[in-house]
Write a protein that holds these residues in place. Structure first.
Motif, short mmCIF file in Angstrom:
data_model
loop_
_atom_site.label_atom_id
_atom_site.label_comp_id
_atom_site.label_asym_id
_atom_site.label_seq_id
_atom_site.Cartn_x
_atom_site.Cartn_y
_atom_site.Cartn_z
N LEU A 125 0.82 -1.21 0.00
CA LEU A 125 0.00 0.00 0.00
C LEU A 125 0.86 1.26 0.00
CD1 LEU A 125 -2.78 -1.07 2.52
CD2 LEU A 125 -2.88 -1.08 0.01
N SER A 126 1.92 1.25 0.77
CA SER A 126 2.82 2.39 0.82
C SER A 126 3.47 2.66 -0.53
CB SER A 126 3.90 2.13 1.88
OG SER A 126 4.84 3.16 1.90
N GLU A 127 3.91 1.61 -1.20
CA GLU A 127 4.54 1.75 -2.52
C GLU A 127 3.54 2.27 -3.56
OE1 GLU A 127 7.76 1.34 -3.42
OE2 GLU A 127 8.32 0.88 -1.35
N LEU A 128 2.31 1.79 -3.51
CA LEU A 128 1.29 2.27 -4.45
C LEU A 128 0.99 3.75 -4.22
CD1 LEU A 128 -1.19 -0.75 -4.41
CD2 LEU A 128 0.34 -0.08 -6.27
N ARG A 129 0.86 4.14 -2.96
CA ARG A 129 0.60 5.55 -2.65
C ARG A 129 1.78 6.43 -3.07
NH1 ARG A 129 -1.83 3.26 2.54
NH2 ARG A 129 -4.06 3.34 2.10
N ALA A 130 2.99 5.92 -2.94
CA ALA A 130 4.18 6.67 -3.34
C ALA A 130 4.20 6.93 -4.85
CB ALA A 130 5.45 5.92 -2.93
N GLU A 131 3.49 6.11 -5.61
CA GLU A 131 3.38 6.28 -7.06
C GLU A 131 2.17 7.13 -7.44
OE1 GLU A 131 5.53 5.25 -9.43
OE2 GLU A 131 6.86 4.50 -7.85
N ASP A 132 1.58 7.81 -6.46
CA ASP A 132 0.39 8.66 -6.66
C ASP A 132 -0.85 7.89 -7.11
OD1 ASP A 132 1.13 11.11 -5.73
OD2 ASP A 132 1.91 11.80 -7.66
N LEU A 133 -0.96 6.65 -6.71
CA LEU A 133 -2.16 5.87 -7.00
C LEU A 133 -3.13 6.02 -5.84
CD1 LEU A 133 -0.52 2.65 -8.41
CD2 LEU A 133 -1.73 4.41 -9.68
N THR A 134 -4.40 6.09 -6.15
CA THR A 134 -5.41 6.16 -5.11
C THR A 134 -5.68 4.76 -4.60
OG1 THR A 134 -6.41 8.07 -6.16
CG2 THR A 134 -7.77 6.87 -4.58
N VAL A 135 -5.54 4.58 -3.31
CA VAL A 135 -5.75 3.27 -2.68
C VAL A 135 -6.99 3.39 -1.80
CG1 VAL A 135 -4.78 1.52 -1.17
CG2 VAL A 135 -3.28 2.79 -2.72
N VAL A 136 -7.98 2.54 -2.06
CA VAL A 136 -9.23 2.55 -1.31
C VAL A 136 -9.49 1.16 -0.77
CG1 VAL A 136 -11.71 2.96 -1.47
CG2 VAL A 136 -10.15 4.32 -2.85
N GLY A 137 -9.94 1.08 0.46
CA GLY A 137 -10.28 -0.21 1.03
C GLY A 137 -9.54 -0.50 2.31
N VAL A 138 -9.78 -1.66 2.82
CA VAL A 138 -9.20 -2.08 4.08
C VAL A 138 -8.43 -3.37 3.87
CG1 VAL A 138 -9.76 -2.78 6.43
CG2 VAL A 138 -11.13 -1.04 5.31
N ALA A 139 -7.28 -3.49 4.51
CA ALA A 139 -6.50 -4.72 4.42
C ALA A 139 -7.23 -5.83 5.17
CB ALA A 139 -5.11 -4.49 5.00
N ASP A 140 -7.15 -7.04 4.67
CA ASP A 140 -7.83 -8.19 5.24
C ASP A 140 -7.07 -8.72 6.46
OD1 ASP A 140 -8.93 -10.69 5.81
OD2 ASP A 140 -9.31 -11.14 3.71
N PRO A 141 -7.66 -8.67 7.66
CA PRO A 141 -6.97 -9.15 8.85
C PRO A 141 -6.92 -10.68 8.95
CG PRO A 141 -9.16 -8.42 9.43
CD PRO A 141 -8.97 -8.11 7.96
N ASP A 142 -7.70 -11.36 8.12
CA ASP A 142 -7.79 -12.82 8.21
C ASP A 142 -6.98 -13.57 7.16
OD1 ASP A 142 -9.59 -12.66 10.37
OD2 ASP A 142 -11.24 -12.30 8.98
N ALA A 143 -6.31 -12.85 6.27
CA ALA A 143 -5.55 -13.52 5.21
C ALA A 143 -4.24 -12.78 4.98
CB ALA A 143 -6.35 -13.57 3.92
N PRO A 144 -3.12 -13.50 4.93
CA PRO A 144 -1.83 -12.84 4.71
C PRO A 144 -1.66 -12.38 3.26
CG PRO A 144 -1.53 -15.21 4.80
CD PRO A 144 -2.97 -14.95 5.12
N THR A 145 -0.80 -11.39 3.08
CA THR A 145 -0.47 -10.92 1.74
C THR A 145 0.32 -12.00 1.01
OG1 THR A 145 -0.40 -8.66 2.56
CG2 THR A 145 0.75 -9.09 0.48
N ALA A 146 0.02 -12.18 -0.25
CA ALA A 146 0.68 -13.21 -1.06
C ALA A 146 1.91 -12.65 -1.77
CB ALA A 146 -0.29 -13.75 -2.10
N LEU A 147 2.79 -13.52 -2.10
CA LEU A 147 3.95 -13.18 -2.90
C LEU A 147 3.97 -14.12 -4.09
CD1 LEU A 147 6.66 -11.70 -3.28
CD2 LEU A 147 7.71 -13.54 -1.97
N MET A 148 3.89 -13.56 -5.29
CA MET A 148 3.94 -14.37 -6.50
C MET A 148 5.35 -14.34 -7.05
SD MET A 148 1.99 -14.05 -10.14
CE MET A 148 3.24 -13.10 -10.96
N THR A 149 5.81 -15.48 -7.48
CA THR A 149 7.10 -15.54 -8.17
C THR A 149 6.85 -16.03 -9.58
OG1 THR A 149 7.51 -17.82 -7.46
CG2 THR A 149 8.34 -16.06 -6.04
#
Length: 63
Positions: free
Chosen positions: A14-38
């Motif tokens: 979220l921080s990186e997206l905001r740093a690129e001037d993108l509008t971020v709307v919503g709430v992070a999910d407390p029940d599921a971890p962030t994924a990493l795709m390779t």
């Protein structure tokens, strides 16, 4: 459209997206971890994306 978990990785995304001037709307999910795709590069022209299963935050994105 995307989804992140309420964890350190999610906050970083979220921080990186905001740093690129993108509008971020919503709430992070407390029940599921962030994924990493390779992406495994099998040939110079072809990549195979890989990520873990359905319990990750991005797997439950609904339009």
């Amino acid at each position: 459209m995307g989804r992140v978990g309420a964890d350190t990785w999610g906050q970083r995304v979220l921080s990186e997206l905001r740093a690129e001037d993108l509008t971020v709307v919503g709430v992070a999910d407390p029940d599921a971890p962030t994924a990493l795709m390779t992406k495994e590069r099998s040939t110079p022209r072809c990549g195979i994306p890989q990520w873990p299963a359905s319990w990750l935050a991005f797997a439950v994105v609904c339009p």
